[in-house]
Design an enzyme around this catalytic site. Structure first.
Site, PDB file in Angstrom:
ATOM      1  N   ALA A  74      16.518  25.899  60.430  1.00  0.00           N
ATOM      2  CA  ALA A  74      16.765  26.786  59.617  1.00  0.00           C
ATOM      3  C   ALA A  74      17.893  26.574  58.647  1.00  0.00           C
ATOM      4  CB  ALA A  74      17.303  28.168  60.476  1.00  0.00           C
ATOM      5  N   PRO A  76      -0.042  21.357  55.032  1.00  0.00           N
ATOM      6  CA  PRO A  76       0.846  20.405  54.087  1.00  0.00           C
ATOM      7  C   PRO A  76       1.302  20.973  53.054  1.00  0.00           C
ATOM      8  CG  PRO A  76      -1.709  19.511  54.764  1.00  0.00           C
ATOM      9  CD  PRO A  76      -1.405  21.395  55.131  1.00  0.00           C
ATOM     10  N   ASN A  77       1.057  22.117  52.438  1.00  0.00           N
ATOM     11  CA  ASN A  77       1.775  22.935  51.486  1.00  0.00           C
ATOM     12  C   ASN A  77       1.204  24.219  51.729  1.00  0.00           C
ATOM     13  OD1 ASN A  77       2.398  23.804  48.847  1.00  0.00           O
ATOM     14  ND2 ASN A  77       2.294  21.519  48.171  1.00  0.00           N
ATOM     15  N   HIS A 133       8.364  13.807  44.235  1.00  0.00           N
ATOM     16  CA  HIS A 133       9.232  14.792  45.129  1.00  0.00           C
ATOM     17  C   HIS A 133      10.582  14.579  44.719  1.00  0.00           C
ATOM     18  CE1 HIS A 133       5.507  16.014  47.222  1.00  0.00           C
ATOM     19  NE2 HIS A 133       6.257  17.052  47.499  1.00  0.00           N
ATOM     20  N   LYS A 137      13.438  13.686  50.250  1.00  0.00           N
ATOM     21  CA  LYS A 137      12.145  13.817  51.149  1.00  0.00           C
ATOM     22  C   LYS A 137      12.062  12.290  51.173  1.00  0.00           C
ATOM     23  CE  LYS A 137       6.966  14.939  51.103  1.00  0.00           C
ATOM     24  NZ  LYS A 137       7.305  15.543  52.163  1.00  0.00           N
ATOM     25  N   GLY A 190       2.463  15.067  52.537  1.00  0.00           N
ATOM     26  CA  GLY A 190       1.436  15.762  53.341  1.00  0.00           C
ATOM     27  C   GLY A 190       0.318  16.259  52.476  1.00  0.00           C
TER      28      GLY A 190
END
Length: 243
Positions: free
Chosen positions: A10, A105-106, A134, A138, A144
């Site tokens: 979070a 994955p998205n 990215h 990342k 993914g």
């Protein structure tokens, strides 16, 4: 009565937005906002959470997924890093427990459409490569999304690609291969998430590109996944199955 949701991860950029989105949605109640030092399993028991949205890291997503399922909550996994054998194991566990789950994955609608269009194009073009980029935070590569795209294209293609007798003068110059589709990963400042699927044919190329420029593009997909997962009794890999 609102559906009780835990957001795991979070404090990250995606996690903060996910909490804000779900808290402002009439269907959901965010009952816990967890970070790395929190006890995920105990939090599920204490809050009686029905769904856990995992937006953590590749090095812990598999263990988190096992914990979520084994404690009776429904996983909505937005963290990349799961390999095919792990997805298979989680699929089996959800079937045994009769618990629905989603590995996405998205979460972006545009990215999902990009993958679906790429799979359709693969029926006609066998020569294809993926270039994904990215931000530098990342840490896993390829993404993914790129892996899922390659899997969808491999399932759709009707003939194998050409086998070229190439020699790499620099190891890795041709990228990594997944389902016989080369993937090239970029990690650069200024990027959020971008993917191009580039097809080649005699005398022509076809490019299908998606570019995420704001993390808010992922929020409708998170809401959709949380809504749909309540009615599932199995693990679904890819948000395209829920559209």
């Amino acid at each position: 009565m609102r559906t009780r949701v835990i957001v795991n991860g979070a404090n990250g950029k995606m996690g903060i937005l996910a909490c804000e989105t779900l808290e402002n949605h009439e269907q959901f109640e965010v009952v816990a906002k967890l970070s790395r030092q929190d006890n995920l399993g105990q939090s599920i028991l204490d809050t009686k959470a029905q769904i856990v949205v995992d937006l953590t890291r590749a090095d812990c997503v598999y263990e988190n997924s096992l914990t979520i399922i084994n404690h009776g909550a429904r996983p909505v996994i937005g963290t990349s890093g799961l390999v095919e054998t792990q997805i298979d194991e989680l699929t089996k566990l959800c079937k045994i427990k009769q618990i629905g789950g989603i590995i996405a994955p998205n979460f972006s609608l545009g990215a999902i459409l990009m993958m679906m269009l790429a799979a359709k194009a693969s029926e006609y073009f066998s020569e294809v490569e993926i270039i994904e980029g990215h931000h530098q935070q990342k840490l896993d590569a390829p993404s993914g999304t790129a892996l899922k795209t390659a899997e969808m294209m491999a399932a759709a293609r009707k003939k194998p690609k050409n086998k070229l007798p190439l020699k790499e003068l620099t190891p890795g110059a041709r990228g990594g291969s997944h389902h016989d589709i080369n993937i090239h990963s970029l990690r650069l400042p200024g990027l959020l998430a971008r993917q191009e699927v580039l097809f080649g044919n005699i005398g022509e190329t076809l490019s299908i590109t998606h570019n995420s420029i704001d993390r808010r593009c992922f929020m409708p997909g998170i809401v959709l996944a949380c809504q749909k997962v309540l009615n599932l009794t199995n693990l679904v890999y890819g948000l395209e199955h829920l559209l």
